[in-house]
Design an enzyme around this catalytic site. Structure first.
Site, PDB file in Angstrom:
ATOM      1  N   GLU A  88      40.190  37.881  64.290  1.00 55.13           N
ATOM      2  CA  GLU A  88      39.173  38.896  64.537  1.00 55.13           C
ATOM      3  C   GLU A  88      39.336  39.509  65.929  1.00 55.13           C
ATOM      4  O   GLU A  88      39.175  40.728  66.105  1.00 55.13           O
ATOM      5  CB  GLU A  88      37.773  38.309  64.387  1.00 55.13           C
ATOM      6  CG  GLU A  88      37.434  37.794  62.998  1.00 55.13           C
ATOM      7  CD  GLU A  88      37.225  38.916  61.987  1.00 55.13           C
ATOM      8  OE1 GLU A  88      37.286  40.104  62.375  1.00 55.13           O
ATOM      9  OE2 GLU A  88      36.998  38.596  60.805  1.00 55.13           O
ATOM     10  N   ASP A 235      44.658  39.625  52.044  1.00 58.76           N
ATOM     11  CA  ASP A 235      44.674  41.088  52.015  1.00 58.76           C
ATOM     12  C   ASP A 235      45.556  41.757  53.074  1.00 58.76           C
ATOM     13  O   ASP A 235      46.535  42.440  52.755  1.00 58.76           O
ATOM     14  CB  ASP A 235      43.241  41.630  52.101  1.00 58.76           C
ATOM     15  CG  ASP A 235      42.409  41.000  53.222  1.00 58.76           C
ATOM     16  OD1 ASP A 235      42.933  40.165  53.969  1.00 58.76           O
ATOM     17  OD2 ASP A 235      41.219  41.367  53.350  1.00 58.76           O
ATOM     18  N   GLU A 347      36.047  49.171  53.154  1.00 55.77           N
ATOM     19  CA  GLU A 347      37.300  49.238  52.398  1.00 55.77           C
ATOM     20  C   GLU A 347      37.264  50.249  51.254  1.00 55.77           C
ATOM     21  O   GLU A 347      38.267  50.917  50.970  1.00 55.77           O
ATOM     22  CB  GLU A 347      37.665  47.845  51.862  1.00 55.77           C
ATOM     23  CG  GLU A 347      38.206  46.879  52.906  1.00 55.77           C
ATOM     24  CD  GLU A 347      37.121  46.287  53.783  1.00 55.77           C
ATOM     25  OE1 GLU A 347      37.458  45.703  54.830  1.00 55.77           O
ATOM     26  OE2 GLU A 347      35.928  46.406  53.432  1.00 55.77           O
ATOM     27  N   THR A 433      44.365  47.501  60.325  1.00 55.13           N
ATOM     28  CA  THR A 433      43.399  47.057  59.317  1.00 55.13           C
ATOM     29  C   THR A 433      41.967  47.276  59.790  1.00 55.13           C
ATOM     30  O   THR A 433      41.046  47.292  58.988  1.00 55.13           O
ATOM     31  CB  THR A 433      43.626  45.571  58.960  1.00 55.13           C
ATOM     32  OG1 THR A 433      42.925  45.246  57.774  1.00 55.13           O
ATOM     33  CG2 THR A 433      43.181  44.654  60.094  1.00 55.13           C
TER      34      THR A 433
END
Length: 796
Positions: A88, A235, A347, A433
């Site tokens: 993160e 992912d 997303e 991302t």
């Protein structure tokens, strides 16, 4: 919308890491109740500000961007004694600093503003990179999942370094930020470590299927969780292989991605679904639900140039949002809610943006419009936007994650903007991302597009790959238009004997097959100690892990959670809170509790108005959890806690609703006992025999009968037990049956009792009460067992 969210953060929360939009204050780690791993994103480094910097540029808020950069340079410290998530912190903070530096440098070069800027953000990024590097100090090269910003990993003061496992995405989502940092700073060490981690994951793939698992041991490289999909836990590993090729121009990344992608399309993709499979046996699906993080995958498929499955999966996701307002955190293959949370994840908006840019189909503008409208209608609150705790009820959670500002508004703004309206040329950048902008000019080699094999080597070029023909996407979407039943009834297309239709029919059959498996079986918490004696029954939700209460009941004395020292041997109470159910269950099991009752912390929730749900695990294996677990909504939990306040300790049974129905007659037996005995519940006189019945044993039902015996009284101990069907004598009634076991024991009468004087009056009372019980029991039995023998039912 952005002004409302960002303005609320700056007004009520800054310099805290996040805004608490319901409380209108900042979330400071250590000052709010611990949320477990969720809080590992917070490092006391003004997370939301850093994560939002380059969004300000995209939205053309250049004055605010310059002010925010000054604040970050002046106020943000990166040497805090805080344990944070390596993953993160990399994607949000390091990526945020790099994206902001790239934007600041661009504006400085234009000569319009930021002339004071001297690469301060890049220096901060380099400092943070060095603070993350100790996480890579493992024998395998896979990073530790956590690091202390001040003390690293293995320092005695670090409070970390004991972890042995990390998720695939956690280890494989470093290359973009670390490579960009190396190429902007001139220090190659960052890119080297990130490449090594990717090499390990590639080497540890299952060679037969070319798939990877979800969790891996960072020391020996062995897989801990072998389920494979494209959602949570994996992912962004796939995303970063593809984007590393685009950013860095290294064919190795594209070759690996293409091999993985072929395996995904072979085993995981079942259009429009994306299902998890076992990496060693990929023809076996390991779960019947999908998580919302896989919504990024259609966008990645657009980059890959594989438009048809991207359109199919995106349309399925859109239908789910129509049904539930937002994309639930997890939903079943029948598009019902599995986990009801919606954390304002971006997303789905991301994939919508990619598909619009690829097809030019205005349909995707309408999808974006629906996202905007639902956010304003159901998530907007006076101090920002609040996550939705349960899409079924619309309740809010005091949470606005930084990615909402970093990603959601960026993708939505770009979706509705023309190129001429943007301050930068988006074609010059790749999104991380976390949607931070890194320039593709970082590539040391930029191979040309291979025109002869566009779907293997794509830059991508929308002009070449995708004709601007909206009817192309519409033709694919139409087959899935009413997939979830929202809108009008689904009418199958005319029968055509081609492979597509045959596959589609097969899919529908597989989807409908899971209906029974996903049914939520209600459970109950039954209070059995005096004065409740089984008559207080609270509806509860089950768990997908722990003891199976549909096969056995579980009972013991309950104890409230503050009395930790007395947990051993008792059933514990725990507030739902923000931690995962499985995490709390493990801790309570370690404290030697023998059961857990979770109580919803949302005031006013109740089983009458809120659908029951099954508590699920935390993504890891839950086989180690053997406790019985149930969930009570707030109102039912209030009944239980009130009982504890009044009586200190309460004996309860935890069992499924179906098994609880069998206990109904126990209450009627108690009623007869109360009628027949003037002194105590556990003594009654019937036809000259005194029977001693301990009330707590009356957990199951059976027909009440009188014993016709005139001889001298004998002592008996009575037990009621549930007989298994195979134990019954031939010809006996089938179904759940209670057997009355009489065992010889000591004479219970210690003194002579003049039975004759009491017999007449009491026997009339007993007989009348017994007849009432028999009538009601027969009525209930007949509704449950239509083929039961009525003659047998009336016999004692």
């Amino acid at each position: 919308m952005f002004d409302h969210a960002y303005g609320s953060y700056m007004k009520y929360a800054y310099p805290a890491d996040e805004l608490m939009p319901l409380s209108c204050k900042g979330r400071v780690r250590g000052q709010e109740p611990n949320r477990g791993d969720i809080d590992d994103s917070l490092g006391k480094f003004s997370l939301t500000l850093i994560d939002t910097l380059d969004t300000l540029v995209v939205l053309n808020k250049l004055d605010e961007f310059e002010n925010a950069v000054r604040k970050a340079v002046k106020d943000v410290r990166l040497d805090n004694d805080v344990v944070v998530s390596v993953f993160e912190t990399n994607i949000r903070v390091l990526g945020g600093l790099l994206g902001a530096h790239v934007m600041a440098d661009l504006l400085r070069q234009r000569g319009e503003r930021m002339q004071w800027y001297q690469d301060e953000l890049l220096h901060m990024a380099k400092e943070l990179g060095h603070r993350l590097l100790p996480a890579f100090n493992t024998t395998s090269g896979l990073p530790y999942p956590k690091v202390n910003l001040r003390y690293g990993v293995l320092n005695p003061l670090s409070r970390t370094g004991t972890e042995s496992d990390t998720c695939t995405a956690c280890a494989g989502t470093m290359i973009l930020e670390f490579a960009a940092l190396s190429r902007l700073s001139g220090e190659s060490v960052f890119e080297e470590h990130a490449r090594k981690a990717l090499d390990v994951l590639w080497e540890r793939r299952q060679r037969g299927s070319d798939l990877v698992g979800t969790v891996i041991n960072i020391h020996n490289g062995e897989w801990v969780r072998r389920d494979s999909g494209v959602g949570a836990g994996i992912d962004s590993y796939y995303e970063y292989l593809m984007k590393a090729y685009i950013l860095l121009g290294d064919n190795v990344f594209l070759e690996r991605f293409n091999i993985h992608y072929s395996a995904i399309m072979k085993y995981i993709s079942q259009p429009p679904l994306l299902l998890n499979v076992h990496m060693h046996n990929p023809t076996v699906s390991v779960r019947s639900w999908m998580d919302s993080l896989l919504a990024f995958f259609p966008g990645l498929q657009v980059l890959r140039g594989d438009l048809k499955p991207a359109i199919e999966t995106h349309e399925m996701l859109y239908q789910v949002t129509k049904q539930h307002k937002f994309l639930p955190e997890a939903f079943t293959t029948e598009f019902r809610v599995h986990w009801g949370q919606h954390l304002l994840r971006p997303e789905f908006a991301e994939s919508t943006y990619y598909l619009y840019k690829a097809t030019g189909d205005p349909y995707y503008l309408r999808v974006g419009q629906s996202i905007v409208e639902k956010l304003n209608a159901y998530a907007r609150v006076p101090c920002g936007f609040a996550a939705v705790q349960d899409v079924r009820t619309g309740t809010h959670e005091d949470r606005m994650d930084s990615f909402f500002l970093a990603e959601m508004f960026k993708y939505l703004y770009l979706l509705f903007s023309e190129k001429s309206q943007l301050p930068i040329n988006m074609d010059d950048y790749i999104f991380t991302t976390e949607a931070h902008l890194l320039p593709v000019s970082l590539s040391t080699t930029q191979p040309p597009c291979q025109e002869e094999d566009l779907f293997t080597h794509s830059c991508p070029s929308t002009e070449t790959l995708f004709p601007n023909n909206p009817s192309f996407a519409k033709t694919i979407r139409d087959s899935y238009k009413y997939l979830t039943g929202v809108g009008r009834a689904f009418h199958p297309l005319p029968v055509r004997y081609d492979s597509f239709m045959l596959y589609r029919v097969k899919l529908v059959a597989e989807v409908s097959h899971t209906t029974e498996e996903e049914e939520v079986i209600p459970h109950v918490v039954q209070l059995i100690s005096p004065p409740f004696l089984g008559r207080t029954v609270l509806t509860a939700g089950p768990a997908k892990f722990g003891m199976d209460l549909t096969k056995q009941e579980h009972g013991s004395q309950i104890i409230t959670h503050p009395i930790i020292v007395k947990l051993k041997g008792h059933i514990a109470l725990a507030l739902r809170g923000d931690c995962m159910f499985a995490v709390k269950a493990r801790r309570l099991q370690e404290a030697e509790a023998i059961g857990v009752i979770f109580i919803d912390h949302r005031e006013g929730s109740n089983s009458d108005e809120t659908p029951l749900f099954q508590m699920v695990g935390d993504g890891d294996s839950t086989e180690d959890i053997t406790l019985p677990l149930v969930f009570l909504f707030s109102r039912e939990g209030g009944v239980l806690t009130a009982a504890l306040e009044d009586h200190h300790n309460v004996d309860v049974l935890l069992l499924s609703k179906e098994r609880q129905r069998l206990t109904a007659a126990a209450n009627k037996i108690i009623t007869v006992l109360e009628t027949c005995s003037k002194q105590c519940l556990n003594v009654m006189l019937l036809d000259g025999i005194r029977l001693c019945v301990l009330v707590p044993i009356l957990r199951f039902t059976g027909s009440l009968f009188c014993v016709d015996k005139s001889e001298r009284p004998v002592g008996m101990n009575i037990k009621l037990r549930l007989a298994e069907e195979e134990e019954l004598d031939e010809g006996a009634t089938r179904g759940p049956t209670l057997e009355l076991v009489l065992e010889k024991g000591e004479v219970l009468i210690g003194e002579d009792v003049d039975v004759g004087q009491q017999r007449s009056q009491q026997n009339k009372m007993c007989t009348k009460a017994a007849e009432n019980v028999e009538a009601e029991a027969s009525s209930e039995d007949s509704s449950k067992t239509p083929h039961s023998n009525s003659e047998t039912d009336t016999k004692p």
